[in-house]
Design a protein around this motif. Structure first.
Motif, PDB file in Angstrom:
ATOM      1  N   GLN A   1       0.805  -1.247   0.005  1.00 25.41           N
ATOM      2  CA  GLN A   1      -0.066   0.072  -0.196  1.00 25.41           C
ATOM      3  C   GLN A   1       0.814   1.211  -0.010  1.00 25.41           C
ATOM      4  OE1 GLN A   1      -2.755   0.743  -0.682  1.00 25.41           O
ATOM      5  NE2 GLN A   1      -3.264   2.773   0.294  1.00 25.41           N
TER       6      GLN A   1
ATOM      7  N   THR B   1       0.905   4.291  -2.663  1.00 23.97           N
ATOM      8  CA  THR B   1       0.617   5.660  -2.348  1.00 23.97           C
ATOM      9  C   THR B   1       1.666   6.632  -2.806  1.00 23.97           C
ATOM     10  OG1 THR B   1      -0.394   5.083  -0.021  1.00 23.97           O
ATOM     11  CG2 THR B   1       0.452   7.309  -0.323  1.00 23.97           C
TER      12      THR B   1
ATOM     13  N   THR C   1      -3.514   3.379  -5.221  1.00 25.94           N
ATOM     14  CA  THR C   1      -3.873   2.659  -4.041  1.00 25.94           C
ATOM     15  C   THR C   1      -3.847   1.344  -4.438  1.00 25.94           C
ATOM     16  OG1 THR C   1      -6.476   2.639  -4.529  1.00 25.94           O
ATOM     17  CG2 THR C   1      -5.567   4.229  -3.178  1.00 25.94           C
ATOM     18  N   LEU C   2      -3.774   0.422  -3.541  1.00 25.92           N
ATOM     19  CA  LEU C   2      -4.065  -1.312  -4.039  1.00 25.92           C
ATOM     20  C   LEU C   2      -5.322  -1.194  -4.781  1.00 25.92           C
ATOM     21  CD1 LEU C   2      -2.457  -2.830  -0.906  1.00 25.92           C
ATOM     22  CD2 LEU C   2      -1.544  -3.026  -3.253  1.00 25.92           C
TER      23      LEU C   2
ATOM     24  N   GLY D   1      -6.627  -4.046  -2.679  1.00 27.74           N
ATOM     25  CA  GLY D   1      -6.850  -3.119  -1.397  1.00 27.74           C
ATOM     26  C   GLY D   1      -8.022  -3.464  -0.475  1.00 27.74           C
TER      27      GLY D   1
ATOM     28  N   VAL E   1      -9.463  -0.022   0.750  1.00 31.93           N
ATOM     29  CA  VAL E   1      -8.468   1.380   1.220  1.00 31.93           C
ATOM     30  C   VAL E   1      -8.912   2.302   0.581  1.00 31.93           C
ATOM     31  CG1 VAL E   1      -6.451  -0.335   1.078  1.00 31.93           C
ATOM     32  CG2 VAL E   1      -7.409   0.690  -1.017  1.00 31.93           C
TER      33      VAL E   1
ATOM     34  N   CYS F   1      -1.281  -1.849  -7.914  1.00 34.55           N
ATOM     35  CA  CYS F   1      -1.826  -0.579  -7.620  1.00 34.55           C
ATOM     36  C   CYS F   1      -2.743  -0.148  -8.840  1.00 34.55           C
ATOM     37  CB  CYS F   1      -0.775   0.500  -7.734  1.00 34.55           C
ATOM     38  SG  CYS F   1       0.684  -0.037  -6.431  1.00 34.55           S
TER      39      CYS F   1
END
Length: 213
Positions: free
Chosen positions: A117, A121, A126-127, A150, A162, A208
């Motif tokens: 993660q 970032t 994000t994942l 995520g 997330v 990602c």
């Protein structure tokens, strides 16, 4: 085709010019003149109807032609989109790949979930948050590896995305008996394409995602 109204009326007027002709012959003459004028007006009417019919046919043909072009463009765009997706599968890891207006980054480095993660970032991403059948199918095509997504479980039986997406309302692709989870578990897409949970401290490849600019 134009006609002189006065001539037409004169031709059809029974009180027309008087000549040294007997009455039956005069009537017969005027009758033929009126019949001729009527025939001429009929020709004009038919000609106008043919013109309107030709315009209508032309309009229909043009409409059908543009509909065919629009359909062909749609097919071409679909082919181009599929080609882009197919080309992306031949690209090496650690590159952004475009799918459905979203960019995906398949990392070649196995990491813990938190490290994964953090990696995303740093890249303003994000994942991956899987929120549709199409996205799940896209990710499944890379099922030769196990990837972090995520989704994590901060408390037993409670899953969170997330990006704050509603887990309950979202699509889910858990393997059988793999949806409960315990505190400290995080979700992966396994090599068979299903979701499974693993300890967040285990190491897997991150995916990602971010919106394409």
């Amino acid at each position: 085709m134009e006609y002189n109204d006065r001539e037409t009326v004169s031709e059809c007027n029974p009180e027309g010019p008087t000549e040294d002709t007997n009455e039956p012959e005069k009537l017969q003459l005027h009758w033929h003149r009126c019949k001729n004028v009527k025939h001429k007006f009929s020709e004009v009417k038919i000609s106008n109807a043919d013109y309107l019919m030709d315009v209508s046919k032309w309009r229909s043909n043009v409409t059908a032609y543009f509909e065919k072009i629009h359909h062909s463009l749609g097919e071409i765009q679909a082919v181009v989109s599929r080609l882009r997706e197919d080309l992306s599968f031949g690209q090496p890891f650690d590159q952004w790949r475009l799918f459905n207006q979203t960019l995906y980054y398949f990392s070649s480095t196995e990491q813990t979930w938190n490290e994964a993660q953090n990696l995303c970032t740093v890249m303003n991403a994000t994942l991956v948050v899987i929120d549709s059948d199409g996205e799940q199918e896209y990710i499944r095509r890379y099922r030769n590896c196990v990837y972090w997504i995520g989704l994590h479980c901060p408390t037993e039986g409670t899953w969170h995305w997330v990006d704050g997406s509603d887990y309950t309302a979202n699509v889910k692709f858990w393997a059988s008996d793999q949806h409960n989870g315990t505190a400290g578990d995080c979700a992966v897409v396994s090599d068979d394409g299903s979701w499974q949970y693993r300890p967040c401290s285990s190491e897997h490849f991150p995916i990602c995602e971010k919106t394409a600019a």
